[in-house]
Design an enzyme around this catalytic site. Structure first.
Site, mmCIF file in Angstrom:
data_model
loop_
_atom_site.group_PDB
_atom_site.id
_atom_site.type_symbol
_atom_site.label_atom_id
_atom_site.label_comp_id
_atom_site.label_asym_id
_atom_site.label_seq_id
_atom_site.Cartn_x
_atom_site.Cartn_y
_atom_site.Cartn_z
ATOM 1 N N SER A 242 -28.638 25.245 117.571
ATOM 2 C CA SER A 242 -27.380 24.779 118.402
ATOM 3 C C SER A 242 -26.161 24.237 119.050
ATOM 4 C CB SER A 242 -26.960 23.560 117.976
ATOM 5 O OG SER A 242 -26.239 23.839 116.451
ATOM 6 N N HIS A 272 -33.051 24.891 110.814
ATOM 7 C CA HIS A 272 -31.696 24.662 110.813
ATOM 8 C C HIS A 272 -30.383 23.082 110.564
ATOM 9 C CE1 HIS A 272 -27.588 24.919 113.527
ATOM 10 N NE2 HIS A 272 -28.146 24.832 114.612
ATOM 11 N N HIS A 318 -29.171 32.295 104.863
ATOM 12 C CA HIS A 318 -28.630 31.971 106.009
ATOM 13 C C HIS A 318 -28.405 33.080 106.694
ATOM 14 C CE1 HIS A 318 -24.546 31.371 108.775
ATOM 15 N NE2 HIS A 318 -25.237 29.910 108.078
ATOM 16 N N ARG A 327 -18.510 25.298 103.206
ATOM 17 C CA ARG A 327 -18.944 24.092 103.561
ATOM 18 C C ARG A 327 -19.082 23.238 102.186
ATOM 19 N NH1 ARG A 327 -22.098 24.881 109.109
ATOM 20 N NH2 ARG A 327 -22.819 26.492 107.822
ATOM 21 N N ASP A 373 -26.671 22.842 103.807
ATOM 22 C CA ASP A 373 -27.177 21.157 104.429
ATOM 23 C C ASP A 373 -27.494 21.167 102.516
ATOM 24 O OD1 ASP A 373 -27.161 20.922 106.767
ATOM 25 O OD2 ASP A 373 -28.901 23.329 106.674
HETATM 26 N N1 CMX Z 1 -35.995 30.164 100.554
HETATM 27 C C1 CMX Z 1 -36.886 31.406 100.811
HETATM 28 N N2 CMX Z 1 -37.775 32.598 101.801
HETATM 29 C C2 CMX Z 1 -36.125 32.868 101.828
HETATM 30 C C3 CMX Z 1 -34.890 31.872 101.966
HETATM 31 C C4 CMX Z 1 -35.173 30.870 101.406
HETATM 32 N N3 CMX Z 1 -34.053 29.370 101.382
HETATM 33 N N4 CMX Z 1 -34.015 32.461 102.754
HETATM 34 C C5 CMX Z 1 -35.015 33.606 103.549
HETATM 35 N N5 CMX Z 1 -35.544 33.566 103.003
HETATM 36 C C6 CMX Z 1 -36.959 34.936 103.153
HETATM 37 C C7 CMX Z 1 -37.647 34.552 105.060
HETATM 38 O O1 CMX Z 1 -37.896 33.736 105.338
HETATM 39 C C8 CMX Z 1 -37.465 35.695 105.466
HETATM 40 O O2 CMX Z 1 -38.982 35.871 105.007
HETATM 41 P P1 CMX Z 1 -40.408 36.988 105.393
HETATM 42 O O3 CMX Z 1 -39.446 38.445 105.767
HETATM 43 O O4 CMX Z 1 -41.298 36.318 105.025
HETATM 44 O O5 CMX Z 1 -39.882 36.552 107.385
HETATM 45 C C9 CMX Z 1 -37.167 36.772 104.329
HETATM 46 O O6 CMX Z 1 -36.324 35.747 103.427
HETATM 47 C C10 CMX Z 1 -35.656 37.456 105.118
HETATM 48 O O7 CMX Z 1 -35.078 36.619 105.346
HETATM 49 P P2 CMX Z 1 -33.433 36.675 105.920
HETATM 50 O O8 CMX Z 1 -33.084 38.117 106.811
HETATM 51 O O9 CMX Z 1 -31.885 36.164 104.050
HETATM 52 O O10 CMX Z 1 -33.512 34.980 106.838
HETATM 53 P P3 CMX Z 1 -33.180 34.904 107.667
HETATM 54 O O11 CMX Z 1 -31.550 35.182 108.997
HETATM 55 O O12 CMX Z 1 -34.494 35.332 107.947
HETATM 56 O O13 CMX Z 1 -32.889 32.782 107.738
HETATM 57 C C11 CMX Z 1 -32.784 30.765 107.087
HETATM 58 C C12 CMX Z 1 -31.994 32.094 107.302
HETATM 59 C C13 CMX Z 1 -31.467 30.164 107.249
HETATM 60 C C14 CMX Z 1 -33.469 30.872 108.105
HETATM 61 C C15 CMX Z 1 -33.658 31.675 105.817
HETATM 62 O O14 CMX Z 1 -32.647 31.333 104.938
HETATM 63 C C16 CMX Z 1 -34.662 29.899 105.704
HETATM 64 O O15 CMX Z 1 -35.165 30.078 105.946
HETATM 65 N N6 CMX Z 1 -33.644 29.254 104.678
HETATM 66 C C17 CMX Z 1 -33.971 27.713 104.237
HETATM 67 C C18 CMX Z 1 -33.188 26.939 105.896
HETATM 68 C C19 CMX Z 1 -32.781 26.077 105.312
HETATM 69 O O16 CMX Z 1 -31.375 26.548 104.711
HETATM 70 N N7 CMX Z 1 -31.703 26.691 107.288
HETATM 71 C C20 CMX Z 1 -30.680 26.117 106.946
HETATM 72 C C21 CMX Z 1 -29.500 27.090 106.932
HETATM 73 C C22 CMX Z 1 -28.348 26.624 107.875
HETATM 74 C C23 CMX Z 1 -28.265 25.726 108.753
HETATM 75 O O17 CMX Z 1 -28.808 25.712 110.330
HETATM 76 O O18 CMX Z 1 -27.824 24.701 108.776
#
Ligand code: CMX
Length: 435
Positions: A242, A272, A318, A327, A373
């Site tokens: 964002s 996000h 994250h 937070r 979140d």
């Molecule tokens: N549950 C399951 N798998 C997860 C995970 C979770 N909470 N967090 C990361 N992973 C997985 C990723 O999907 C990724 O899988 P692939 O290799 O199959 O693609 C792997 O672990 C590596 O990811 P990462 O490098 O640890 O995390 P990213 O930087 O790619 O992504 C985020 C970060 C936030 C998108 C991810 O942790 C996620 O999807 N979390 C759940 C959604 C969430 O809570 N989002 C809110 C974030 C805060 C905000 O912006 O508001």
């Protein structure tokens, strides 16, 4: 005491000189190579942007202009009788790097209350949206439509000099923040059928007015929650979807309404901002499946079933953070103070005790700890704001503070159009052919 705009007009010339000096001294220096993986991997860790309002440390979490969340809670002005910081003060801090006085914050509350009305045609746009259109889509439509009255767009058409861009940008940013409660309140009431919108109370602070528009103006604890909520969701440095989107779109000299409308469309994604909605949906589904007061074993099985179903555990992980999000901690402390016995809060605590181990065992997520979140929806639900499809709108109201502060500075410092270089996969192969 100077107003925010007066203070900015003093700070901008000095910062222009400061940036000139930094660029003269360090402009040709480099830090770190770029790995091909970063191009394919969502640009993690790629140094690419200037963002002054806040900096995110992977271990420690966010600092707003160098101040941690507990420091902001301590230092920023409060409402009479309140103990959480007023977001007005946080905005002042994000913009100037300085802690405002009580009087300056009160002036800001009044200024925003005076700017809060939205044009009738925007009300009509919202009233015509089907209640099945997601609140975030409605939010983005309305914010984009505010561009009709943009001071910046008008000044640009009238041939304003580049040196003056920041002034109408400031006015638009103030209008943007001020009008968000009326937009959010209207969406909430239209979609969830909660009666007629009250008028803005010119004597009350921003969070109080937002709470009143949502129908919670009489609940002082909820108002306090909103003060904390807006403060901690306001900014998370510049690379998140964002914030970066707002900066990118603003760099084309699209006005702040167009830029922030784009930010909202990014915030609406489940990885996000929409994650706060997803967390509550996930918790409710869990309760349906395993009942309330379930054992740790049952919770663990449920978490594993989520992962095995190829889904993410919402609210955990994250892109930058590698520890529990401060937070999250700030919200947990609020819950311990105001709602220690809430069953859903207890479930959130139970999940905290089981999810990180499971994510570590699953072996993919780089950060097994909760983000912001994982906690916000539980607090809102406690006070009766149970409609989870609305949660990301509140995140959006808050995120305007950080994006707006940077937009003002970008125009103040004459930031250029963003235009990074992209490569095709075959170009990458060619580049390293014989290496
Ligand atoms: N549950 C399951 N798998 C997860 C995970 C979770 N909470 N967090 C990361 N992973 C997985 C990723 O999907 C990724 O899988 P692939 O290799 O199959 O693609 C792997 O672990 C590596 O990811 P990462 O490098 O640890 O995390 P990213 O930087 O790619 O992504 C985020 C970060 C936030 C998108 C991810 O942790 C996620 O999807 N979390 C759940 C959604 C969430 O809570 N989002 C809110 C974030 C805060 C905000 O912006 O508001």
């Amino acid at each position: 005491q100077p107003t925010l705009k007066e203070r900015l007009s003093e700070l901008i010339p000095a910062e222009i000189e400061n940036v000139k000096r930094i660029r003269a001294e360090h402009g040709k220096k480099t830090f770190g190579p770029v790995a091909v993986d970063q191009l394919y991997g969502g640009m993690r860790g790629l140094p690419a942007l200037i963002w002054d309002g806040s900096v995110l440390d992977a271990e420690e979490g966010i600092r707003f202009r160098g101040k941690s969340i507990p420091e902001c809670q301590h230092l920023l002005p409060k409402a009479p009788g309140g103990s959480e910081p007023l977001p007005e003060g946080l905005f002042w801090l994000l913009v100037t790097g300085e802690i405002p006085t009580q009087q300056q914050v009160e002036e800001l509350s009044k200024d925003w209350a005076a700017r809060a009305a939205i044009p009738e045609f925007v009300e009509e746009i919202l009233d015509r949206c089907p209640p099945t259109l997601h609140p975030m889509s409605q939010f983005s439509l309305a914010v984009t439509a505010l561009n009709h009255d943009s001071a910046f767009a008008k000044a640009y058409q009238d041939g304003i000099s580049k040196k003056e861009y920041w002034s109408p940008t400031f006015e638009d940013c103030m209008d943007l923040i001020a009008k968000l409660p009326n937009i959010a309140g209207r969406i909430y009431r239209n979609v969830f059928g909660q009666g007629k919108l009250p008028a803005i109370d010119q004597a009350k602070d921003y969070s109080h007015n937002l709470a009143a528009l949502l129908g919670f103006g009489d609940n002082e604890a909820f108002v306090e929650l909103l003060r904390l909520y807006i403060t901690i969701h306001s900014d998370h440095e510049g690379g998140n979807v964002s914030a970066h989107t707002g900066k990118l779109v603003g760099s084309a000299l699209s006005d702040p309404f167009l830029a922030f409308g784009a930010s909202l469309n990014g915030l609406a994604g489940p990885l996000h901002g929409l994650a706060n909605q997803e967390v509550l949906i996930w918790l409710r589904k869990m309760q349906d499946k395993i009942g309330e007061n379930a054992s740790d074993e049952a919770v663990k099985d449920y978490v594993w079933s989520t992962l095995k179903g190829g889904q993410v555990v919402p609210g955990y992980g994250h892109a930058v953070l590698r520890k529990t999000d401060p937070r999250y901690t700030a919200q947990r402390e609020f819950a311990m103070k105001h709602l220690p016995d809430d069953p859903l809060f207890k479930l959130v605590g139970q999940i905290y005790n089981v999810v990180p181990d499971i994510l570590l065992q699953a072996g993919k997520a780089k950060n097994p700890w909760p983000n912001v979140d994982a906690h916000s929806g539980v607090l809102l639900t406690h006070y009766g704001l149970t409609q989870m499809q609305f949660y990301t709108v509140l995140f959006g109201v808050s995120r305007a503070f950080g994006v707006a502060a940077q937009l003002i500075w970008d125009r103040g410092l004459g930031a250029p159009l963003e235009r990074p270089k992209s490569y095709s996969s075959s170009a990458i192969e060619m580049m390293f052919k014989d290496k």
